[in-house]
Enzyme design. Structure first.
Site, PDB file in Angstrom:
ATOM      1  N   ASN A  13     -12.061  50.253  48.264  1.00 15.18           N
ATOM      2  CA  ASN A  13     -12.067  49.110  47.358  1.00 15.18           C
ATOM      3  C   ASN A  13     -12.629  49.605  46.021  1.00 15.18           C
ATOM      4  O   ASN A  13     -13.834  49.788  45.876  1.00 15.18           O
ATOM      5  CB  ASN A  13     -12.953  48.005  47.960  1.00 15.18           C
ATOM      6  CG  ASN A  13     -12.968  46.756  47.101  1.00 15.18           C
ATOM      7  OD1 ASN A  13     -12.465  46.750  45.980  1.00 15.18           O
ATOM      8  ND2 ASN A  13     -13.565  45.707  47.629  1.00 15.18           N
ATOM      9  N   ARG A  41      -7.430  48.269  48.385  1.00 15.94           N
ATOM     10  CA  ARG A  41      -7.406  46.891  47.886  1.00 15.94           C
ATOM     11  C   ARG A  41      -6.934  46.905  46.436  1.00 15.94           C
ATOM     12  O   ARG A  41      -7.521  47.575  45.587  1.00 15.94           O
ATOM     13  CB  ARG A  41      -8.808  46.293  47.953  1.00 15.94           C
ATOM     14  CG  ARG A  41      -8.844  44.937  47.311  1.00 15.94           C
ATOM     15  CD  ARG A  41     -10.242  44.362  47.266  1.00 15.94           C
ATOM     16  NE  ARG A  41     -10.188  43.071  46.595  1.00 15.94           N
ATOM     17  CZ  ARG A  41     -11.109  42.646  45.744  1.00 15.94           C
ATOM     18  NH1 ARG A  41     -12.166  43.394  45.465  1.00 15.94           N
ATOM     19  NH2 ARG A  41     -10.983  41.475  45.186  1.00 15.94           N
ATOM     20  N   HIS A  46      -8.494  36.831  45.976  1.00 17.61           N
ATOM     21  CA  HIS A  46      -9.277  36.781  47.222  1.00 17.61           C
ATOM     22  C   HIS A  46      -8.369  36.431  48.408  1.00 17.61           C
ATOM     23  O   HIS A  46      -8.835  35.938  49.428  1.00 17.61           O
ATOM     24  CB  HIS A  46     -10.405  35.719  47.181  1.00 17.61           C
ATOM     25  CG  HIS A  46     -11.519  36.026  46.236  1.00 17.61           C
ATOM     26  ND1 HIS A  46     -12.245  35.024  45.622  1.00 17.61           N
ATOM     27  CD2 HIS A  46     -12.060  37.192  45.823  1.00 17.61           C
ATOM     28  CE1 HIS A  46     -13.179  35.558  44.854  1.00 17.61           C
ATOM     29  NE2 HIS A  46     -13.086  36.878  44.965  1.00 17.61           N
ATOM     30  N   ARG A  88     -18.535  34.525  35.614  1.00 16.41           N
ATOM     31  CA  ARG A  88     -17.305  33.957  35.032  1.00 16.41           C
ATOM     32  C   ARG A  88     -17.423  32.437  34.912  1.00 16.41           C
ATOM     33  O   ARG A  88     -17.955  31.788  35.807  1.00 16.41           O
ATOM     34  CB  ARG A  88     -16.100  34.293  35.917  1.00 16.41           C
ATOM     35  CG  ARG A  88     -15.634  35.733  35.769  1.00 16.41           C
ATOM     36  CD  ARG A  88     -14.556  36.071  36.770  1.00 16.41           C
ATOM     37  NE  ARG A  88     -15.046  37.031  37.731  1.00 16.41           N
ATOM     38  CZ  ARG A  88     -14.439  37.320  38.880  1.00 16.41           C
ATOM     39  NH1 ARG A  88     -13.338  36.719  39.218  1.00 16.41           N
ATOM     40  NH2 ARG A  88     -14.946  38.221  39.694  1.00 16.41           N
ATOM     41  N   GLU A 123     -12.844  41.654  54.491  1.00 13.64           N
ATOM     42  CA  GLU A 123     -11.632  42.095  53.804  1.00 13.64           C
ATOM     43  C   GLU A 123     -11.245  43.513  54.216  1.00 13.64           C
ATOM     44  O   GLU A 123     -10.065  43.834  54.316  1.00 13.64           O
ATOM     45  CB  GLU A 123     -11.850  42.007  52.280  1.00 13.64           C
ATOM     46  CG  GLU A 123     -11.867  40.571  51.794  1.00 13.64           C
ATOM     47  CD  GLU A 123     -12.561  40.394  50.455  1.00 13.64           C
ATOM     48  OE1 GLU A 123     -13.804  40.513  50.415  1.00 13.64           O
ATOM     49  OE2 GLU A 123     -11.875  40.141  49.461  1.00 13.64           O
TER      50      GLU A 123
END
Ligand code: ADP
Length: 403
Positions: A11, A92, A181, A243, A386
């Site tokens: 990742n 990823r 996601h 964010r 994940e």
């Protein structure tokens, strides 16, 4: 005969790379680690093999150097990468655009297509590309598989994916809601179905709250995503660590005209200096909770704004689905903060949601139910994974190709 060769999952972010080595049949993590602060004066390198943990600090110049460092740590601390006969590497990739709707085996054509998608994810895709090119050099003999954060949302209904702007312009630039996601939302929704004894596409209306540094919510009908909170980029939607999530789009023009801010400055403001960080000065949720408990007013407002936005989306998704069976919390904040979970569900009794204080406070780490007996809707906490989802996708794809 089962193929027990391990899968390496990478990742690659802009300043860090995380990795896991997973044995596919037992789904056990054989080794894992991370390299953080890439390009800074001192990088932090961590490696775990079984129960043994190792840590080093030295400069790691770029993504190529990171892969060399990971290779060295494997060979030094085990298991030796060169002896492992890796089955596949799963990468990823944040943005698959309109092109990639499923995992793919990476070849030069895929790399060229990914490069063309850079404008859609300027912060996320370039480091992933740099990482995957370095990984292909490091492990040239095994297949490399790209798994996309956007894929689970590729089939969003047009009514959810379409922005109300000029259609030709949107078409020309590929402007639509992509959602992110997705690997996590898909994994968690599958786990929820499994916990309820259903097939992953069984009859079930779900809402999933993925609350980590980045935050997103999804509405899922019978295993298919019908709405999600992130958009063209991972900036839309919920209040996040750094964010802003949703703002009035007119603010962009205002900031440019009135505050004299450039496009890059606005980009940095909204992606890196907003959200909890902008409101309370910290983006780590644990620090936010500490400040709030100590009576810090800015932290209290940040927490309340975060919860307020979650309630807005939760209510919207309940209406869109026309009723929901399960609401699930996942990722760092969702899995670990009973205070946040209780605040989100508080006052929603009339909508059929009630948390059991006792179950909500449980320190169990596995998938669990946290609703009270009087709650009409099931409420769960499901740890996301994940990396495992990426490893499964890499195995599925490479098995399909080799048979
Ligand atoms: P990422 O999006 O980087 O994968 P994670 O899913 O790891 O993020 O979530 C990180 C967030 O989870 C951080 O804000 C962290 O403070 C928060 N978190 C982790 N543990 C706890 C906890 N026990 N209580 C509250 N928040 C937590």
């Amino acid at each position: 005969m089962t193929d027990a060769r391990p899968v390496l999952v990478l990742n690659c972010g802009s300043s860090s790379i995380k990795y896991q080595l997973i044995e596919p049949s037992s789904e056990q993590v054989l080794a894992s680690g991370s390299v953080e602060k890439i390009g800074e004066a001192t990088g932090t390198l961590k490696h775990r093999h079984g129960d043994d943990h190792y840590q080093e600090s030295h400069r790691v110049a770029d993504h190529g150097a990171v892969l060399d460092a990971i290779h060295t740590m494997f060979n030094q601390f085990g298991p030796a990468l060169d002896d492992l006969n890796i089955r596949a590497v799963g990468h990823r990739i944040v943005h698959g655009g309109a092109v990639f709707r499923d995992p793919v085996i990476i070849d030069q054509q895929v790399i060229d297509q990914l490069r063309l998608l850079t404008p859609l994810a300027p912060l996320q895709n370039p480091p992933a590309l740099a990482g995957l090119e370095a990984a292909r050099r490091m492990l040239p003999d095994c297949p490399h598989v790209a798994v996309f954060d956007t894929a689970f949302f590729a089939a969003l209904p047009a009514v959810a994916a379409t922005y109300a702007i000029d259609r030709e312009l949107a078409e020309k630039y590929g402007i639509r809601k992509y959602g992110f996601h997705g690997t996590s939302h898909q994994y968690v929704s599958g786990k929820v179905s499994e916990c309820l004894g259903l097939a992953s596409d069984g009859e079930l209306n779900q809402i999933i709250l993925h609350l980590g540094n980045g935050c997103s919510m999804s509405a899922i009908h019978n295993g298919v995503a019908v709405e999600t909170s992130m958009g063209l980029t991972p900036l839309q939607g919920l209040v996040m660590g750094t964010r802003s999530g949703d703002i009035d789009p007119g603010m962009l023009v205002f900031l440019h005209r009135e505050a004299g801010m450039s496009v890059d400055q606005i980009d940095t403001l909204l992606n890196k200096k907003s959200g909890l960080k902008g409101l309370a000065g910290v983006n780590d949720f644990r620090e936010l909770l500490q400040l709030r408990s100590a009576g810090d007013e800015a932290a209290a407002l940040a927490f309340d704004s975060y919860v307020h936005r979650l309630k807005l989306y939760l209510g919207g998704y309940l209406a869109l689905l026309g009723g929901v069976d399960v609401v699930t919390f996942t990722a760092g904040v969702g899995e670990n903060s009973p205070v946040l979970r209780a605040a989100v569900i508080d006052g929603l009794d009339n909508l059929g949601l009630r948390v059991s204080p006792q179950l909500n406070e449980s320190t169990d780490s596995g998938p669990r139910f946290i609703h009270s007996e009087s709650s009409g809707i099931t409420i769960m906490v499901v740890p996301t994974n994940e990396e495992l989802a990426i490893a499964r996708a890499a195995v599925a794809l490479t098995s399909a190709v080799s048979t």
